[in-house]
Design an enzyme around this catalytic site. Sequence first.
Site, PDB file in Angstrom:
ATOM      1  N   GLY A   1       0.778  -1.173   0.035  1.00 48.97           N
ATOM      2  CA  GLY A   1      -0.129   0.019   0.062  1.00 48.97           C
ATOM      3  C   GLY A   1       0.808   1.336   0.090  1.00 48.97           C
ATOM      4  O   GLY A   1       0.448   2.248   0.875  1.00 48.97           O
TER       5      GLY A   1
ATOM      6  N   SER B   1       1.580   3.549  -2.584  1.00 50.57           N
ATOM      7  CA  SER B   1       1.398   4.553  -3.759  1.00 50.57           C
ATOM      8  C   SER B   1       1.218   5.902  -3.014  1.00 50.57           C
ATOM      9  O   SER B   1       1.489   6.702  -3.990  1.00 50.57           O
ATOM     10  CB  SER B   1      -0.014   4.114  -4.262  1.00 50.57           C
ATOM     11  OG  SER B   1      -0.963   4.582  -3.596  1.00 50.57           O
TER      12      SER B   1
ATOM     13  N   SER C   1      -7.644   9.704 -10.387  1.00 49.88           N
ATOM     14  CA  SER C   1      -8.106  10.691 -11.267  1.00 49.88           C
ATOM     15  C   SER C   1      -7.201  11.973 -10.931  1.00 49.88           C
ATOM     16  O   SER C   1      -7.155  12.908 -11.613  1.00 49.88           O
ATOM     17  CB  SER C   1      -9.646  10.920 -11.052  1.00 49.88           C
ATOM     18  OG  SER C   1      -9.926  11.362  -9.928  1.00 49.88           O
TER      19      SER C   1
ATOM     20  N   ASP D   1      -2.127  -6.739  -5.001  1.00 52.64           N
ATOM     21  CA  ASP D   1      -3.469  -6.500  -4.204  1.00 52.64           C
ATOM     22  C   ASP D   1      -3.238  -7.515  -3.192  1.00 52.64           C
ATOM     23  O   ASP D   1      -3.173  -8.687  -3.250  1.00 52.64           O
ATOM     24  CB  ASP D   1      -4.665  -7.021  -4.970  1.00 52.64           C
ATOM     25  CG  ASP D   1      -6.004  -6.919  -4.375  1.00 52.64           C
ATOM     26  OD1 ASP D   1      -5.950  -6.684  -2.935  1.00 52.64           O
ATOM     27  OD2 ASP D   1      -7.031  -6.808  -4.976  1.00 52.64           O
TER      28      ASP D   1
ATOM     29  N   TYR E   1     -13.085  -1.085  10.868  1.00 46.61           N
ATOM     30  CA  TYR E   1     -11.725  -0.605  10.856  1.00 46.61           C
ATOM     31  C   TYR E   1     -11.223  -0.834  12.139  1.00 46.61           C
ATOM     32  O   TYR E   1     -10.105  -1.654  12.033  1.00 46.61           O
ATOM     33  CB  TYR E   1     -11.652   1.162  10.421  1.00 46.61           C
ATOM     34  CG  TYR E   1     -10.335   1.589  10.572  1.00 46.61           C
ATOM     35  CD1 TYR E   1      -9.583   1.476   9.313  1.00 46.61           C
ATOM     36  CD2 TYR E   1      -9.696   2.239  11.514  1.00 46.61           C
ATOM     37  CE1 TYR E   1      -8.308   1.803   9.258  1.00 46.61           C
ATOM     38  CE2 TYR E   1      -8.600   2.744  11.566  1.00 46.61           C
ATOM     39  CZ  TYR E   1      -7.755   2.655  10.161  1.00 46.61           C
ATOM     40  OH  TYR E   1      -6.412   3.058  10.216  1.00 46.61           O
TER      41      TYR E   1
HETATM   42  N1  LIG Z   1      -3.602   8.439   8.339  1.00 40.13           N
HETATM   43  C1  LIG Z   1      -3.802   8.081   9.502  1.00 40.13           C
HETATM   44  O1  LIG Z   1      -4.297   8.842  10.287  1.00 40.13           O
HETATM   45  C2  LIG Z   1      -3.700   6.571  10.081  1.00 40.13           C
HETATM   46  C3  LIG Z   1      -3.834   6.574  11.321  1.00 40.13           C
HETATM   47  C4  LIG Z   1      -3.690   5.271  11.867  1.00 40.13           C
HETATM   48  C5  LIG Z   1      -3.350   3.956  11.129  1.00 40.13           C
HETATM   49  N2  LIG Z   1      -3.279   4.390   9.601  1.00 40.13           N
HETATM   50  C6  LIG Z   1      -2.885   3.347   8.644  1.00 40.13           C
HETATM   51  O2  LIG Z   1      -1.950   3.577   7.986  1.00 40.13           O
HETATM   52  C7  LIG Z   1      -1.763   2.920   6.777  1.00 40.13           C
HETATM   53  C8  LIG Z   1      -1.964   4.038   5.564  1.00 40.13           C
HETATM   54  O3  LIG Z   1      -2.628   4.972   5.777  1.00 40.13           O
HETATM   55  P1  LIG Z   1      -2.721   6.406   4.877  1.00 40.13           P
HETATM   56  O4  LIG Z   1      -3.462   7.251   5.772  1.00 40.13           O
HETATM   57  O5  LIG Z   1      -1.707   6.459   4.082  1.00 40.13           O
HETATM   58  O6  LIG Z   1      -4.061   5.853   3.958  1.00 40.13           O
HETATM   59  P2  LIG Z   1      -3.856   5.786   2.227  1.00 40.13           P
HETATM   60  O7  LIG Z   1      -5.382   5.371   1.946  1.00 40.13           O
HETATM   61  O8  LIG Z   1      -3.373   7.235   1.547  1.00 40.13           O
HETATM   62  O9  LIG Z   1      -3.040   4.568   2.168  1.00 40.13           O
HETATM   63  C9  LIG Z   1      -3.594   3.068   1.888  1.00 40.13           C
HETATM   64  C10 LIG Z   1      -2.896   2.407   0.699  1.00 40.13           C
HETATM   65  O10 LIG Z   1      -3.283   1.243   0.673  1.00 40.13           O
HETATM   66  C11 LIG Z   1      -3.470   0.745  -0.659  1.00 40.13           C
HETATM   67  N3  LIG Z   1      -4.501  -0.181  -0.628  1.00 40.13           N
HETATM   68  C12 LIG Z   1      -5.853  -0.132  -0.534  1.00 40.13           C
HETATM   69  N4  LIG Z   1      -6.314  -1.297  -0.699  1.00 40.13           N
HETATM   70  C13 LIG Z   1      -5.203  -2.159  -1.076  1.00 40.13           C
HETATM   71  C14 LIG Z   1      -5.033  -3.750  -1.387  1.00 40.13           C
HETATM   72  N5  LIG Z   1      -6.270  -4.346  -1.359  1.00 40.13           N
HETATM   73  N6  LIG Z   1      -3.900  -4.036  -1.507  1.00 40.13           N
HETATM   74  C15 LIG Z   1      -2.790  -3.471  -1.976  1.00 40.13           C
HETATM   75  N7  LIG Z   1      -2.636  -2.152  -1.181  1.00 40.13           N
HETATM   76  C16 LIG Z   1      -4.104  -1.267  -1.074  1.00 40.13           C
HETATM   77  C17 LIG Z   1      -4.185   2.155  -1.268  1.00 40.13           C
HETATM   78  O11 LIG Z   1      -4.118   2.085  -2.550  1.00 40.13           O
HETATM   79  C18 LIG Z   1      -3.027   3.170  -0.641  1.00 40.13           C
HETATM   80  O12 LIG Z   1      -2.231   3.224  -1.292  1.00 40.13           O
HETATM   81  C19 LIG Z   1      -3.353   2.100   6.805  1.00 40.13           C
HETATM   82  O13 LIG Z   1      -3.288   0.902   7.057  1.00 40.13           O
HETATM   83  C20 LIG Z   1      -4.126   3.063   7.580  1.00 40.13           C
HETATM   84  O14 LIG Z   1      -5.320   2.312   8.281  1.00 40.13           O
HETATM   85  C21 LIG Z   1      -3.382   5.632   9.220  1.00 40.13           C
END
Ligand SMILES: NC(=O)c1ccc[n+]([C@@H]2O[C@H](COP(=O)([O-])OP(=O)(O)OC[C@H]3O[C@@H](n4cnc5c(N)ncnc54)[C@H](O)[C@@H]3O)[C@@H](O)[C@H]2O)c1
Length: 275
Positions: free
Chosen positions: A13, A15, A62, A88, A181
């Site tokens: 994940g 990207s 997009s 994935d 979640y």
């Molecule tokens: N941003 C926050 O405040 C926060 C807080 C606590 C935990 N997190 C955790 O940190 C991680 C990253 O969060 P973020 O804020 O960067 O979110 P984000 O949505 O920007 O990043 C998630 C990434 O996972 C990828 N993804 C989704 N489904 C997928 C799949 N089936 N296979 C492979 N990749 C997949 C997405 O394309 C994306 O690049 C997540 O696990 C999130 O739960 C984030």
Amino acid sequence: MINLEGKVALVTGASRGIGRVDALTLARAGADVVVTDILLESDLESRARAEQYGPLAQVMQSTGQVYTERTAEAIRAMGRRSAAYRMDVTNPEQVREVFARVREEFGGLHVLVNNAGTLDHLGQIENQRDELWERDLRVNLTGAYTCCKAVWPIMKEQQDGRIVNMSSVAGTLGGFGQASYSSTKAGLIGLTKSLALEGARHGIRVNAVAPGIIGTEAFKMGTGHQDRMVARTAFRRVGEPEDVANAIAFLVSDLARYITGVVLNVSGGIELFTF
Ligand SMILES: NC(=O)c1ccc[n+]([C@@H]2O[C@H](COP(=O)([O-])OP(=O)(O)OC[C@H]3O[C@@H](n4cnc5c(N)ncnc54)[C@H](O)[C@@H]3O)[C@@H](O)[C@H]2O)c1
């Protein structure tokens, strides 16, 4: 000093957001890093696929907020080896293929960061959509399990493995409107501790980080509750992806060689009693 030279890392994940910064930070610490995601900017096929992954993936695609291949390029520009692969985490066959390819092309796989996650909906139990409950379990929890299972024989053979699972304070505190979640993030803590016990005899350490509110692209698009969440932190501000990435770099380094099975909060004190 944190030194990951000679180690090969893979981030899921990656990207954008925390995963992308994790990949760059591990590379800065000396690791070769494989950047994986469902979305790749040059992959026309994945444009259509973004639809399948829901509104957030479509918006990111997009608006051009997909940096998987550009992250791999940036890592190569640092003088490290890197590649961007579509992976994935809900597709065990694809996960096994990518891991086999990494082992072949990079000569090993020492660090796995299970970062992929879904953070795109809120809804109280009566409004929780069953398909999103299932999807969150599949991506956040089963996805991490699948990646751990696929990397295990490689790390075991190397007698060297360092895994970090991306939990959340939602997993330790719960989250209003976040039944699916937070359940997955709590589940990751059980997975982390169980695999820490199993991995110790094979030189595999397994830890988790529990971020609070991190100002990623996805968060900024958010739910409209940001100010209220920020007010609950001791620092009264959001964290940066770098704050999480630095904690991960420490946990996967030799500086943390006696640390396994922990959940490290990177939360600005959001879990502390404040008023
Ligand atoms: N941003 C926050 O405040 C926060 C807080 C606590 C935990 N997190 C955790 O940190 C991680 C990253 O969060 P973020 O804020 O960067 O979110 P984000 O949505 O920007 O990043 C998630 C990434 O996972 C990828 N993804 C989704 N489904 C997928 C799949 N089936 N296979 C492979 N990749 C997949 C997405 O394309 C994306 O690049 C997540 O696990 C999130 O739960 C984030």
